[in-house]
Design a protein around this motif. Structure first.
Motif, short mmCIF file in Angstrom:
data_model
loop_
_atom_site.label_atom_id
_atom_site.label_comp_id
_atom_site.label_asym_id
_atom_site.label_seq_id
_atom_site.Cartn_x
_atom_site.Cartn_y
_atom_site.Cartn_z
N TRP A 75 21.59 79.03 -20.38
CA TRP A 75 21.42 78.51 -21.75
C TRP A 75 20.01 77.94 -21.93
O TRP A 75 19.43 77.41 -20.97
N PRO A 76 19.43 78.03 -23.13
CA PRO A 76 18.04 77.57 -23.33
C PRO A 76 17.79 76.10 -23.01
O PRO A 76 16.65 75.72 -22.69
N SER A 77 18.81 75.26 -23.05
CA SER A 77 18.59 73.84 -22.69
C SER A 77 18.17 73.72 -21.23
O SER A 77 17.60 72.69 -20.84
N GLU A 78 18.40 74.74 -20.43
CA GLU A 78 18.04 74.72 -19.01
C GLU A 78 16.80 75.56 -18.72
O GLU A 78 16.51 75.90 -17.57
N ALA A 79 16.04 75.92 -19.77
CA ALA A 79 14.83 76.73 -19.56
C ALA A 79 13.80 75.92 -18.79
O ALA A 79 13.78 74.70 -18.84
N GLY A 80 12.92 76.64 -18.07
CA GLY A 80 11.82 75.97 -17.38
C GLY A 80 12.03 75.93 -15.88
O GLY A 80 13.16 76.01 -15.39
N ASP A 81 10.89 75.81 -15.18
CA ASP A 81 10.92 75.84 -13.72
C ASP A 81 11.69 74.64 -13.19
O ASP A 81 11.32 73.49 -13.45
N GLY A 82 12.75 74.87 -12.47
CA GLY A 82 13.60 73.79 -11.95
C GLY A 82 14.99 73.86 -12.57
O GLY A 82 15.94 74.31 -11.95
N PRO A 83 15.10 73.45 -13.85
CA PRO A 83 16.42 73.50 -14.49
C PRO A 83 17.02 74.92 -14.50
O PRO A 83 18.22 75.09 -14.28
N PHE A 84 16.17 75.92 -14.71
CA PHE A 84 16.68 77.29 -14.78
C PHE A 84 17.31 77.70 -13.44
O PHE A 84 18.43 78.21 -13.39
N GLN A 85 16.58 77.43 -12.35
CA GLN A 85 17.10 77.79 -11.03
C GLN A 85 18.38 77.00 -10.72
O GLN A 85 19.33 77.55 -10.17
N ARG A 86 18.39 75.72 -11.12
CA ARG A 86 19.59 74.91 -10.84
C ARG A 86 20.79 75.41 -11.64
O ARG A 86 21.92 75.41 -11.15
N SER A 87 20.55 75.87 -12.86
CA SER A 87 21.66 76.41 -13.66
C SER A 87 22.22 77.68 -13.00
O SER A 87 23.44 77.88 -12.94
N ALA A 88 21.30 78.52 -12.50
CA ALA A 88 21.75 79.75 -11.81
C ALA A 88 22.58 79.40 -10.58
O ALA A 88 23.64 79.99 -10.33
N GLU A 89 22.11 78.41 -9.80
CA GLU A 89 22.86 77.99 -8.60
C GLU A 89 24.25 77.50 -8.98
O GLU A 89 25.25 77.82 -8.32
N ALA A 90 24.33 76.73 -10.06
CA ALA A 90 25.63 76.19 -10.49
C ALA A 90 26.56 77.32 -10.93
O ALA A 90 27.78 77.28 -10.67
N SER A 91 26.00 78.35 -11.57
CA SER A 91 26.82 79.50 -11.98
C SER A 91 27.41 80.20 -10.77
O SER A 91 28.60 80.56 -10.75
N LEU A 92 26.57 80.40 -9.73
CA LEU A 92 27.07 81.06 -8.51
C LEU A 92 28.21 80.26 -7.90
O LEU A 92 29.22 80.82 -7.46
N LYS A 93 28.05 78.94 -7.89
CA LYS A 93 29.10 78.06 -7.32
C LYS A 93 30.39 78.21 -8.10
O LYS A 93 31.46 78.36 -7.53
N ARG A 94 30.28 78.16 -9.43
CA ARG A 94 31.50 78.25 -10.25
C ARG A 94 32.16 79.62 -10.10
O ARG A 94 33.38 79.74 -10.02
N LEU A 95 31.33 80.66 -10.06
CA LEU A 95 31.87 82.02 -9.91
C LEU A 95 32.34 82.29 -8.48
O LEU A 95 33.06 83.27 -8.23
N GLN A 96 31.90 81.43 -7.55
CA GLN A 96 32.19 81.60 -6.12
C GLN A 96 31.72 82.96 -5.60
O GLN A 96 32.47 83.69 -4.96
#
Ligand code: NDP
Length: 260
Positions: A75-96
């Motif tokens: 989501w665009p609220s997580e754009a930018g170096d840092g938040p974007f990567q953390r959002s992707a990591e959280a998605s992988l965790k939720r999707l397992q």
């Protein structure tokens, strides 16, 4: 096997299952039904708040993980170096899952430059979080700028596309760079399936209006459609489009419904 679209190294099933607005146990059930009837491409997003359920359905299904093409979005609220990567990591965790097949910038950020957004998107691929990367809701100008900045191939631009909207310019811009289009709201949210042109073709072919529209979608080059339904009958109906072909004249009549 579902027909696929090849784009810049990716091979994407031409029909995917959209999951926006599917929540809780209903989301798990809908994704399982989709996998049962043969869908091998599931579209989710961090914003849909259903990645946990999508992951649960995929894990519990007999189909091997590597046969299912899983897309998520940041989501665009997580754009930018840092938040974007953390959002992707959280998605992988939720999707397992260790990796998704495709990750997209959900919408261009109004505050972070396209350059920085694309660099963080490429970084997520380099980290191995996604096999492929892409964009969503990007204009022609933003597609051009993205391609200039990216040092990893972009494989799709996910945009609203159905018979009643003219997206010719975006299709052209994407095709120039080998980028596919993923059509969201591919049956126009079912709001105009009573269109006389669609109903006429459906009656003549003994198909439903939704099947005619989805067949029109996948007969267009470099185009993928991701219909959503919460209803088991309609989930199956939307996938049963591989046993007929629209004529060039039928394709033209449907395409002529488009308005800017
Ligand atoms: P769709 O065009 O897929 O339409 C979904 C609606 O149509 C639902 O109300 C559904 O109701 C109904 N429907 C589904 N199949 C049939 C059928 N065979 N006959 C009659 N009605 C039917 O719209 P969406 O906007 O959901 O788009 C699909 C997916 O695209 C989303 O789920 C999401 O994954 C993605 N998307 C991405 C966006 C982005 O910004 N990248 C934005 C919007 C969507 P019912 O459930 O009762 O069947």
């Amino acid at each position: 096997m579902t027909p696929t679209v090849k784009a810049n190294g990716a091979e994407i099933p031409a029909i995917g299952f959209g999951t926006w607005d599917l929540r809780g146990a209903g989301a798990v059930q809908a994704v399982k039904t989709a996998l049962d009837v043969g869908y091998r491409h599931i579209d989710t997003a961090a914003m849909y708040a259903n990645e946990t359920q999508v992951g649960e359905a995929i894990r519990s299904h007999a189909t091997p993980r590597e046969e299912i093409f899983v897309t998520t979005k940041v989501w665009p609220s997580e754009a930018g170096d840092g938040p974007f990567q953390r959002s992707a990591e959280a998605s992988l965790k939720r999707l397992q899952v260790d990796q998704v097949d495709l990750i997209l910038i959900h919408w261009p950020s109004p505050t972070v430059s396209v350059g920085e957004q694309i660099r963080t998107l490429c970084d997520v691929k380099k980290r191995g979080y996604a096999r492929h990367i892409g964009i969503s809701n990007f204009s022609v100008e933003q597609v051009e700028e993205s391609v200039r900045v990216a040092d990893e191939p972009l494989v799709t631009n996910q945009i609203e596309h159905h018979p009643w909207i003219d997206q010719g310019a975006i299709f052209k811009a994407c095709a120039k760079h080998g980028i596919s289009v993923t059509s969201y709201s591919p049956i126009g949210k079912a709001r105009r399936l009573d269109d006389p042109v669609i109903v006429g073709i459906a009656n003549a072919r003994r198909k439903t209006p939704a099947q005619i529209v989805l067949r029109w979608q996948i007969q267009q080059p470099m185009n993928i459609a991701i219909p959503r339904s919460s209803n088991p009958g309609r989930i199956a109906e939307n996938f049963a489009i591989f046993d007929f072909t629209l004529t060039p004249e039928e394709m033209r009549r449907i395409s002529a419904l488009a308005r800017p």
